[in-house]
Design a protein around this motif. Structure first.
Motif, short mmCIF file in Angstrom:
data_model
loop_
_atom_site.label_atom_id
_atom_site.label_comp_id
_atom_site.label_asym_id
_atom_site.label_seq_id
_atom_site.Cartn_x
_atom_site.Cartn_y
_atom_site.Cartn_z
N LEU A 24 74.74 2.12 -47.72
CA LEU A 24 75.14 1.86 -46.23
C LEU A 24 75.55 0.21 -45.96
N VAL A 25 74.65 -0.46 -46.79
CA VAL A 25 74.81 -1.91 -46.66
C VAL A 25 76.15 -2.28 -47.10
N ASP B 269 72.13 -0.57 -40.08
CA ASP B 269 73.52 -1.41 -39.71
C ASP B 269 73.28 -2.65 -38.93
N GLN C 284 78.90 -0.34 -47.48
CA GLN C 284 79.89 0.22 -46.44
C GLN C 284 80.17 -0.62 -45.40
N ARG C 285 78.87 -0.83 -44.69
CA ARG C 285 78.87 -1.67 -43.44
C ARG C 285 79.65 -3.23 -43.77
N ARG C 286 79.45 -3.57 -44.86
CA ARG C 286 80.00 -5.01 -45.23
C ARG C 286 81.28 -4.95 -45.62
N ARG D 164 69.23 4.73 -39.69
CA ARG D 164 70.72 4.20 -40.13
C ARG D 164 70.97 3.23 -39.22
N ALA D 165 70.71 3.47 -37.64
CA ALA D 165 71.01 2.38 -36.80
C ALA D 165 70.32 1.09 -37.12
N ALA E 148 78.77 7.94 -45.25
CA ALA E 148 79.28 7.30 -44.00
C ALA E 148 79.03 8.13 -42.96
N PRO F 122 73.79 7.69 -36.54
CA PRO F 122 72.72 6.56 -36.28
C PRO F 122 71.14 6.81 -36.35
N VAL G 142 72.26 -5.49 -41.13
CA VAL G 142 73.60 -6.08 -41.62
C VAL G 142 74.42 -6.89 -40.81
N ASP G 143 74.63 -6.40 -39.48
CA ASP G 143 75.04 -7.22 -38.51
C ASP G 143 74.46 -8.48 -38.22
#
Ligand SMILES: Cc1cc2nc3c(=O)[nH]c(=O)nc-3n(C[C@H](O)[C@H](O)[C@H](O)COP(=O)(O)OP(=O)(O)OC[C@H]3O[C@@H](n4cnc5c(N)ncnc54)[C@H](O)[C@@H]3O)c2cc1C
Ligand SMILES: Cc1cc2nc3c(=O)[nH]c(=O)nc-3n(C[C@H](O)[C@H](O)[C@H](O)COP(=O)(O)OP(=O)(O)OC[C@H]3O[C@@H](n4cnc5c(N)ncnc54)[C@H](O)[C@@H]3O)c2cc1C
Lengths: 372, 475
Positions: free
Chosen positions: B429-430, B393, B432-434, B389-390, B373, B377, B396-397
């Motif tokens: 990462l995916v 993210d 966590q983002r979701r 990382r950005a 986490a 970015p 995912v968005d």
């Protein structure tokens, strides 16, 4: 009991065909929903070789392929999102006398159908593409060629569809389709979706989709193998194939080379592309290295297989479903990444009540043969 | 020509070698294949031929003993073969010293070991930064030091193995930076003490580290690595028990190498390609195949063992390997039930004995979500394709819900390593983002080749006329 349809049009199957169709229908004024059992364009439309070539297109599809090529080349304008389209020359090589004869015959027929393909000498071909083997006898040369980055297709269409106002329903398998007096009800785990008209755009799954409506349309499943190299320095700049069509080869700007040509792996409609056949993969790569000798130094990064649909006569299934008003089918288009957008657009025109400017491929011909 | 056998074993680490021996002793015709020059795998690696290394330490002894037993066995040993393709029922294609090779058998044991995990931080792609596990390979097989002055950082026992290895070879360790604090290790002592022989090995490492008076920072993690064209210093700072950066003073160490690692990820390519059932287990390092106690996967006649089936370490891998070899022989009707039960009981007991120790070590190497986490970015996550990382993210968005779709959106995992290095962190990462459990984002679809292979070794020499070109499509 029947509920009022929520959408004017429901498109089941979100590959390049269904996505283009939904986009043009919505822009034409129909409130449209697109439903896919997975994310958009992750089957054939997301795993194909991305070649936008006339030299592998069936003669009957040349007019669509020409228009679709122009659509791909101007994707930024009508789609609004990048699919990494590169327009370049394309060469189809002949290494043997037999291939030379095949090449002349095939190029001639495609030229007659409107594709700007010429036959060029060995030296001329080497000028167009210095990377090719000097073992060739001659080549077909087409200035309308190129490729896209297939894996970007879903991302691009998804954004375009959402911006246009299409209801995008991903990860939602349709389990059945019922006809009511007002239209159609698609059954899904998250509940029914209702629409007045429906298009079945399910790629190789058109056959089970048609069965929902009680229509038997046999669709053969091809399992195409593809391989990609790691990034290498530039070894070619054009799209390269061979006379028989069993090679498609190009190097992307970031350096990877994608090798295809329809060599068959193992798999089926239920499980997808399950396994690559090593001999065929090696055969395909040998052919590629024979065509572009410098490729032999590259390393294989990945190989995969995807499913391509084929009707009994290998021509598309695109038009109304006979006997079922307001139901349409669209798919089974040979080299359908190239021509799909044009054929889908023509069907959208028909659904919107316009005269299509290029002919469709109604399935009456296939059903007659299929029903005993 | 295809070599036919009763059983193929892929991977000649402790797991695969023991599996091959057990099955061969029971009478099966066994082929054991590995890309390395000899058996031993990652932990019990043989030194490169021509090198005379001081042969001491339990790993070297265990490896030598294993190699001696293998040499005296009937197992058909095929080293220097990189297997790139696996087909059903069961066929392996390899790039060998003399070109392409194929092997076929009705049974297959996958014992392909693990990959290392590095949770990215700014600067981790600089030359001079290498993995902890990679550093053990340099030290063991080539007797090469990772650098003149090395910072050793990360988590788990490899930290101490590498530091002790560097010291033993006369190198300088600038600092040891352990994400775990002393309390964490104290809590682990009971588990470790269950295998006193292994604990003693660890204490031996600690002893040599203490003797060298190396700065030891417990409860610290790497914040960033800096340097113009190559590494020049490493900045570290305190972390909490979950791996998240904590308040406190940063410290900087000048060095020309950083050996850093955060545990291992099971290299389970084979059962994934063959579509055995898998589940996610954070303690064991990621998605692992469902196995019965003897290593049978959910695919008939496909067995798996060793770190590729969940991180447990070399000795438990060896025991699991024996069980898989015995099960293959039993299923092939070369062992009767009584003999099988008697032989298997020994290895089952060994495995159970190792379990508390293995779990304790695995816990130290498991992925720490808070550490993931905290990735900034602009930090590169996929170093083959330079994906930050950005960008993950953002994908995912933009609607990428699972790891494969994220790959399509970003090229993350599309490079030569095919996500073997970044996959575990990228999936985390995916998820966590979701805000969903790891299971939901899945794992990369596994495809050939298992490792990148050069075309020229795959295709050998050929005549154009011999390429089996299928008939053309209709015009
Ligand atoms: C490996 C490979 C390489 C290729 N190379 C090229 C090339 O270089 N150039 C070229 O022009 N063409 C190429 N093609 C052909 C081209 O990819 C296809 O013709 C085209 O993508 C087909 O698009 P489609 O939308 O009809 O089908 P698909 O893209 O297959 O879409 C069908 C959709 O239906 C969905 N679906 C199925 N069942 C259900 C259900 N029950 N409910 C909801 N949704 C469902 C699926 O999830 C899928 O997304 C290649 C094909 C393959 C497989
Ligand atoms: C890089 C690395 C270094 C490590 N160093 C140490 C250490 O110093 N000390 C320690 O205690 N533990 C170490 N470990 C952990 C240790 O490897 C394991 O606990 C133990 O070796 C597991 O045994 P195994 O038989 O399951 O796998 P491994 O020992 O990893 O054996 C797997 C074998 O499979 C072979 N293989 C895999 N895929 C293919 C293919 N496609 N074609 C041909 N061959 C293939 C590999 O070459 C390898 O020899 C290390 C792990 C890694 C990843």
């Amino acid at each position: 009991m029947s509920t009022a349809p929520t959408y004017d049009l429901g498109v089941i199957g979100g590959g390049v065909v269904g996505s283009t169709l939904a986009l043009f229908a919505q822009r034409g004024g129909l409130k449209t929903a697109i439903i896919d059992r997975g994310p958009l364009c992750r089957e054939a439309s997301g795993v194909n070789a991305g070649t936008l070539t006339l030299q592998m297109t069936r003669v009957a599809l040349i007019p669509h392929a020409m228009r679709a090529h122009a659509m791909w080349a101007s994707a930024r304008e009508w789609l609004g999102h990048d699919v990494g389209v590169v327009v370049c020359d394309g060469l189809s090589l002949a290494f043997t006398e037999r291939e030379a004869a095949l090449l002349e015959e095939r190029a001639g027929k495609r030229r007659a159908a409107g594709a700007p393909i010429t036959i060029v000498s060995r030296d001329e071909a080497l000028r167009v593409e210095p990377g090719i083997s000097d073992k060739i006898l001659m080549a077909g040369h087409c200035v309308v060629d190129g490729y896209a980055n297939a894996y970007l297709t879903g991302q691009a269409f998804r954004a375009a569809l959402i911006e246009a106002g299409v209801a995008v329903m991903e990860n939602r398998p349709v389990k059945g389709l019922e006809r009511t007096d007002k239209g159609f009800v698609a059954e899904t785990a998250e509940g029914p979706v209702t629409f007045r008209r429906v298009v079945l755009a399910g790629g190789v799954w058109i056959e089970p989709m048609m069965a929902w409506l009680g229509v038997h349309l046999p669709i053969k499943v091809l399992v195409n193998q593809l391989t990609v190299t790691e990034r290498i320095r530039p070894v070619m700049r054009t799209v390269v194939g061979i006379a028989s069509g069993l090679l498609s080869l190009k190097q992307y700007p970031h350096g990877t080379v994608v090798i295809g040509g329809g060599w068959q792996g193992l798999g089926d409609r239920e499980r997808g592309g399950v396994e690559l056949v090593p001999e065929r993969l090696v055969g395909n790569i040998r052919l590629a290295c024979h065509a572009i000798p410098e490729l032999a130094g590259a390393r294989l990064a990945r190989g995969w297989a995807g499913l391509e649909a084929e009707t009994a006569d290998a021509l598309p299934a695109a038009g109304p479903i006979p006997g079922i008003p307001d139901a349409y089918v669209c798919g089974s288009i040979h080299s359908g990444y190239t021509s799909g957008p044009s054929i889908a657009r023509s069907l959208a025109d028909v659904i919107l009540g316009r005269e299509p400017d290029l002919p469709l491929f109604p399935i009456d011909r296939l059903l007659k043969a299929a029903t005993p | 020509m295809t070599r036919q056998a009763d059983l193929l074993v892929l991977g000649a680490g402790p797991a695969g070698t023991e599996a091959a021996l057990a099955a061969s002793e029971a009478g099966l015709d066994v082929v054991l294949i590995d890309e390395q020059a000899d058996a031993g795998g990652q932990g019990w690696r043989a030194p490169l031929s021509g090198l005379t290394l001081p042969r001491k330490g339990p790993d070297a002894e265990a490896g030598d003993a294993l190699r001696a037993r293998l040499a005296a066995s009937r197992v058909d040993r095929r080293f220097g073969r990189r297997v790139w393709s696996i087909g059903g029922a069961f066929r392996l294609d390899a790039a060998g010293p003399d070109g392409p090779e194929a092997y076929q058998a009705p049974r297959l044991i996958a014992a392909t070991g693990a990959h290392e995990r590095v949770v990215p931080f700014p600067g981790w792609t600089l030359p001079g930064v290498i993995g902890l596990a990679g550093a053990t390979v340099l030290l063991k097989a080539q007797a090469v030091l990772p650098g003149r002055r090395v910072v050793v950082a990360g988590s788990g026992p490899l930290l101490f193995a590498v530091a002790a290895g560097i010291i033993a070879k006369g190198g300088e360790v600038a600092a040891i930076v352990d994400m775990d604090n002393r309390l964490a290790w104290a809590k682990r002592l009971p588990g470790l003490a269950r295998r006193f022989d292994l604990l003693k090995e660890g204490l031996g490492w600690t002893w040599s580290i203490l003797g060298a008076r190396v700065p030891f920072l417990a409860g610290y993690g790497v914040r960033r690595a800096t340097g113009e064209t190559e590494l020049s210093s490493v900045i570290v700072g305190p972390v909490d028990a979950n791996g998240a950066p904590a308040d406190g003073t940063e410290r900087s160490f000048d060095c020309d190498a950083l050996a850093v690692g955060h545990g291992l990820v099971p290299g389970g390519e084979v059962p994934k390609i063959l579509r055995a059932d898998h589940f996610y287990d954070r303690l064991r390092g990621g998605f692992i195949p469902e196995l019965d106690p003897f290593g049978r996967t959910t695919i008939e006649n496909l067995y798996a063992c060793g770190d590729g089936t969940g991180i447990r370490g070399a000795r438990p891998s060896a025991a699991a390997g024996r069980l898989a070899g015995l099960a293959a022989a039993y299923d092939a009707e070369r062992l009767d039930e009584r003999t099988f039960d008697a032989l298997a009981a020994l290895s089952l007991k060994a495995l159970a004995d190792y379990r508390p120790f293995a779990d304790t070590v695995a816990a130290a190497m498991a992925l720490r979500p808070a550490q993931v986490a905290a990735i900034t970015p602009e930090t590169i996550v996929c170093r083959c394709e330079d994906v930050t990382r950005a960008e993950i993210d953002a994908a995912v968005d933009a609607g990428a819900g699972d790891i494969n779709q994220m790959k399509h959106f970003t090229r993350c995992g599309m490079g030569p390593c095919q996500g073997r290095m970044c996959g575990d962190v990228a999936a985390e990462l995916v998820a966590q983002r979701r805000g969903v459990p790891r299971d939901e984002v899945g794992f990369w679809t596994q495809r050939v080749p298992l490792r990148p292979v050069p075309f020229d070794t795959m295709i050998g020499t050929f005549d154009y006329a011999d390429i089996p070109i299928p008939p053309p499509a209709p015009l």
